[in-house]
Design a protein around this motif. Sequence first.
Motif, short mmCIF file in Angstrom:
data_model
loop_
_atom_site.label_atom_id
_atom_site.label_comp_id
_atom_site.label_asym_id
_atom_site.label_seq_id
_atom_site.Cartn_x
_atom_site.Cartn_y
_atom_site.Cartn_z
N THR A 167 -2.57 4.03 -15.10
CA THR A 167 -3.19 5.41 -15.24
C THR A 167 -2.04 6.27 -14.41
O THR A 167 -1.94 7.50 -14.40
N PHE A 168 -0.89 5.46 -14.38
CA PHE A 168 0.32 6.11 -13.58
C PHE A 168 0.15 6.92 -12.40
O PHE A 168 0.79 8.03 -12.32
N ASP A 169 -0.93 6.74 -11.72
CA ASP A 169 -1.35 7.11 -10.30
C ASP A 169 -0.17 7.48 -9.39
O ASP A 169 0.63 6.82 -8.88
N SER A 170 0.06 8.84 -9.54
CA SER A 170 1.29 9.34 -8.40
C SER A 170 1.22 10.87 -8.40
O SER A 170 0.33 11.60 -9.13
N THR A 171 2.10 11.47 -7.53
CA THR A 171 2.04 13.00 -7.32
C THR A 171 3.34 13.47 -8.13
O THR A 171 4.40 12.85 -8.50
N PRO A 172 3.60 14.69 -8.04
CA PRO A 172 5.04 15.45 -8.81
C PRO A 172 5.97 14.74 -7.77
O PRO A 172 7.43 14.83 -8.40
N GLU A 173 6.02 14.43 -6.61
CA GLU A 173 7.13 13.97 -5.72
C GLU A 173 7.17 12.56 -5.88
O GLU A 173 8.26 12.26 -5.60
N LYS B 274 1.03 -1.19 -0.18
CA LYS B 274 0.03 0.02 0.02
C LYS B 274 0.92 1.23 -0.11
O LYS B 274 0.80 1.87 0.84
N THR B 275 1.59 1.50 -1.21
CA THR B 275 2.61 2.63 -1.23
C THR B 275 2.33 3.43 -2.22
O THR B 275 3.06 4.56 -2.26
N ARG B 276 1.08 3.44 -2.75
CA ARG B 276 0.87 4.36 -3.69
C ARG B 276 0.68 5.89 -3.38
O ARG B 276 1.25 6.78 -4.01
N SER B 277 0.21 5.85 -2.35
CA SER B 277 0.02 7.30 -1.78
C SER B 277 0.82 7.34 -0.24
O SER B 277 0.60 8.43 0.51
N ALA B 278 1.90 6.51 -0.09
CA ALA B 278 2.48 6.78 1.24
C ALA B 278 3.56 7.75 1.05
O ALA B 278 3.84 8.01 0.00
N LEU C 156 -6.58 11.65 -4.32
CA LEU C 156 -5.35 11.45 -3.82
C LEU C 156 -4.16 11.53 -4.64
O LEU C 156 -3.00 12.29 -4.36
N THR C 157 -4.42 11.21 -6.12
CA THR C 157 -3.18 11.46 -7.05
C THR C 157 -3.85 12.11 -8.34
O THR C 157 -3.97 11.19 -9.41
N PRO C 158 -4.06 13.14 -8.31
CA PRO C 158 -4.77 13.89 -9.44
C PRO C 158 -3.72 13.99 -10.50
O PRO C 158 -2.76 14.23 -10.51
N MET C 159 -4.27 13.41 -11.89
CA MET C 159 -3.31 13.22 -12.89
C MET C 159 -3.73 14.39 -13.84
O MET C 159 -4.56 14.26 -14.68
N THR C 160 -2.93 15.44 -13.84
CA THR C 160 -3.07 16.70 -14.56
C THR C 160 -2.15 16.58 -15.84
O THR C 160 -2.44 17.72 -16.51
#
Length: 416
Positions: A83-89, A48-52, A143-147
């Motif tokens: 959908t490559f869910d992630s944040t800029p970090e 469960k590391t996608r948003s950790a 949690l991970t808006p893909m813009t």
Amino acid sequence: MLLGAIADDFTGASDLANTLAKGGMSTMQFSGLGRAVPACEAGVVALKTRSAPVKDAVAQSVDAVKWLLDAGCEQIIFKYCSTFDSTPEGNIGPVAEALLDLLGAETAVVCPAFPGAGRRLFMGHLFVGDRLLSETGMRHHPLTPMTDPDIRRWLTLQTRHPVGSVYLDTVRGGPEAIRAAFARESDEGRRLIVTDAVDDADLLSIGQAVAGQRLVTGGSGIAQGLPANFRAQGKLSASAAEIPAVDGPAIVLCGSCSTASQNQVAVYAKSHPAFALDPLALMRGEIEVDALAGWIRGHQDQAPIVYSTAAPEAVSDAQARFGRETVSGRIEEFFARLARYLVDTGTRRVIVGGGETSGAVVEALQLPSMQVGHEIDPGVPVLVGWRNGPVGLALKSGNFGAPDFFEKAVGEVGRS
């Protein structure tokens, strides 16, 4: 174990396990790093590391890969969402770079494409159906808006090294052309290489091209060609593993707020008892597990659904009042306690929608390993774990599945 994988959420793990099982590898999905490793050819560790936090995601991923290496794995897959869910970090870039260092690998492919679910990568840009990723509901993900649909640009924000790319015309040149392109990118110091794919034939070519590479990253589609590499070496068994049949009451739980999930809930609720889990009521302590379980028992022969699925603006109201992470955590915790209570009191089939919800449910049920069975819809297999007897599950990513997925899953989960 020949092929080891980590996935950044539980539905992603079952998606990948499904692909490997369809490819003819005996496959197990793990939700913890136990001492004993059941016999299998492919093992998928669900994290469960996608948003950790980035540091935690890297540490958990490295520990899981070390465990897989100790089990004998020759190749490692880092699986993330198509959908490559992630944040800029992060967390995709930092985890991938840490695994490159751990494995002593120069480069790794980056390919989230999954054509069977409408995810295609062209000129480094990710499409969902006929829309750029940034024009889909993913731009509103809580949690991970893909813009940004440019995976090269998004990944560059997350990494220390420059990001490479291989375009479709090169991929269509076949495995040798792809390998040559990887070598050129490596010579330029580009370690993570975004590679186009718009159909399964492209993914199979990429799979051949990465034979022998220590690290592969992508969506589950990238794994389509990997079992054949081991089969060509005579390392796979000829017989497929069978899963046990599971009989008993069924429950559907959905915590995803994706557009696909909203539609699936609406379709299922037309013919089944449905309980909407209002985030504001939950935060105020107005909904209790025991009371809701009583309602479920009164409808257990109809496979009821409990859902927190709602339009993003409805969820955002609760998040604005109590905080995004607090609301998400409370919903996950409630679903986890509810699932454990139900299974311990006789429910035997559990269908879950949403990656975070699936992770919370599996962890609550304490299922260290699960056998992987047949496919329900693209990317979603039947799973069988053990808690006071066999438990059949389906773990569906929010964006996956046909409109009638929940109906199909109730019928398929438990069938051997």
